[in-house]
Design an enzyme around this catalytic site. Structure first.
Site, PDB file in Angstrom:
ATOM      1  N   SER A 252       0.776  -1.221  -0.137  1.00 53.30           N
ATOM      2  CA  SER A 252      -0.119   0.008   0.493  1.00 53.30           C
ATOM      3  C   SER A 252       1.175   1.360  -0.446  1.00 53.30           C
ATOM      4  CB  SER A 252      -1.448  -0.064   0.855  1.00 53.30           C
ATOM      5  OG  SER A 252      -0.070   0.273   2.617  1.00 53.30           O
ATOM      6  N   LYS A 253       0.068   2.624  -0.441  1.00 55.61           N
ATOM      7  CA  LYS A 253       1.077   3.657  -0.232  1.00 55.61           C
ATOM      8  C   LYS A 253       1.143   3.856   0.990  1.00 55.61           C
ATOM      9  CE  LYS A 253       1.781   7.595  -3.336  1.00 55.61           C
ATOM     10  NZ  LYS A 253       2.214   7.363  -4.534  1.00 55.61           N
TER      11      LYS A 253
END
Ligand code: GLU
Length: 477
Positions: A252-253
């Site tokens: 994930s970012k």
């Protein structure tokens, strides 16, 4: 066997996720290995997610990575248009087929009704899915209401039985039909949903293999049912393992950079990123780690794609990039390096000096993003000493060396490399210090470090005045 045709079908969101790059790459490798075709299709029917410039950005990222397409927005082809937003007529025709055959029906439920329905299902611990309220409206009535009532069009999913997906990577996966939603095929705005457009296009574009991320596996039975409803043969499916953070959560970012553009701006080379991404879920079965794109094409098979999630290890990427930085030819390295130096506004005064700096740090850098840190010693006004270097410069013996150097140095107007070695011979003779004790002291005084670039290169970049200044500074420690 009929021709292999695969597609990369991104919904442009403004940046290219490394997971997308992997999907594109595996499709590319599979197509090239099989001597088939790869198609680029832009899935841009979600009007609410439109991002200005997203397609241009995507095309650029693909170019940068060296991935080419046989058909698509740029190259054209016989199965276009390759933008879904330009295929609305096609979806319209196809939805009427399904309405006629009864595989689809209009749904007039209001947002309020659906919200209430979902809340009740949640409260009763039931699966959240459409309750079939509009399923049984007689066809004639439904057609009439469609003319002036807002509606979506849903798929009539069989309420019993199971739908089986034979996945080339995951094997046989079966889904109970009663847990599949009567999914929306056409939205109120008349645009198709992903599921509908995706299936219609894969069929019309004669896609033989759908290779995509595992997050799409739960959608696949819906797609299979759509193929059945149309009476079409589905393509073969291959779902690629998830990409994970080091702690095995979904990449994930939040935990770091996930966009190809992020790596680009860190100074990762495309060859390195492609090589690294290729190994996220695939290996050749031996321990080879470095592959050119051509070698990947030669070796790639879906049989060797893993089921288990692949951990994205940024350190490994940087290490690999270091390998590429050291293996490209020197002229290319210098050209890239000079561009990056300019980007960071690092300038030692002449192209020759800048090149010398680049040569000096080449053994020590993994990414061009490290240039400011790794070249700092060439640009600082006051030396920063590492602990070990400070120990060296504060030795009594070392001070003797520096004093002698300072007394000698003005004999040499330019302090060329020859001058420097002549001077060091004198220093050695008059102080009686030699070998490690001599050179570590000098290196520590001039670079602030006990390891690092070759001394002659450092000297040639710094020039005599800077050398004098640093020797002074060392004496004052
Ligand atoms: N448009 C979908 C995406 O953005 C495509 C998924 C698929 O390959 O079917 O990933």
């Amino acid at each position: 066997m009929s021709e292999v045709r695969v597609r990369f079908a991104p919904s442009p969101t403004g940046f290219v996720h490394v997971g997308s790059l992997r999907t594109a790459l595996y499709n590319y490798l599979f197509a090239r290995h099989q001597k088939g075709k790869i198609i680029l299709r832009i899935e841009d029917t979600d009007q609410t997610r439109y991002v200005e410039g997203a397609v241009a950005n995507l095309l650029q990222a693909m170019d940068w990575a060296g991935l080419t397409f046989d058909e698509g927005p740029k190259s054209g082809g016989n199965f276009g248009p390759y933008y879904q937003s330009e295929r609305l007529e096609i979806y319209k025709q196809h939805i009427s087929q399904l309405l006629d055959s009864g595989h689809a029906y209009p749904c007039f439920c209001s947002e309020e009704r659906l919200t209430k329905m979902r809340e009740e299902q949640a409260a009763n611990n039931q699966p959240i899915m459409y309750d079939g309220h509009c399923r049984h409206i007689p066809k004639e009535e439904a057609l009439k209401r469609m003319e002036n009532e807002p509606h979506v069009i849903r798929m009539r999913v069989p309420s019993e039985g199971e739908t089986v997906v034979n996945d080339l990577i995951r094997g046989r996966v079966s889904f109970q039909s009663n847990l599949l939603d009567d999914q929306v095929l056409i939205k109120t705005d008349g645009f198709p949903t992903y599921h509908f457009a995706n299936v219609v296009d894969d069929h019309l574009m004669q896609i033989s293999h759908v290779i995509r991320g595992e997050e799409w596996l739960p959608s696949t039975p819906k797609h299979v049912l759509l193929y059945q409803a149309f009476g079409w043969d589905p393509p073969q499916f291959a779902h690629l393992p998830l990409l994970l953070n080091a702690d095995r959560s979904k990449l994930s970012k939040r935990q770091g950079d996930v966009a190809v553009e992020d790596y680009q701006s860190k100074g990762i080379l495309p060859e390195a990123l492609v090589n690294f991404v290729a190994l996220l879920g695939w290996n050749r079965g031996d321990d080879q780690e470095f592959f050119s794109l051509e070698e990947l094409v030669e070796s790639f098979t879906l049989e060797r794609v893993n089921k288990a999630g692949a951990v994205f290890d940024l350190q490994k990427l940087e290490w690999m990039n270091g390998h590429y930085i050291r293996s490209i030819d020197e002229a290319t390295y210098l050209k890239l390096g000079l561009n990056w130096m300019a980007k960071f506004q690092l300038d030692a005064g002449s192209p020759e000096k800048n090149e010398n700096i680049l040569k000096a740090i080449r053994p020590a850098i993994n990414t061009f993003g490290e240039l400011p840190a790794k070249t700092a010693l060439f640009f600082q006004d006051e030396l920063q000493f590492e602990a070990e270097a400070r120990e060296w410069v504060t030795k009594e013996e070392s001070k003797q060396i520096f004093t002698t150097m300072l007394a000698e140095i003005d004999q040499y107007p330019q302090l060329t490399l020859d001058d420097f070695s002549a001077m060091m011979k004198i220093v050695q003779k008059s102080t009686g210090i030699k070998g490690k004790n001599l050179w570590m002291a000098v290196r520590s005084a001039i670079t602030g470090m006990t390891h690092g670039p070759e001394l002659p290169i450092v000297l040639s970049v710094l020039g005599k005045d800077k050398v004098k200044q640093f020797l002074q500074q060392a004496l004052e420690q």
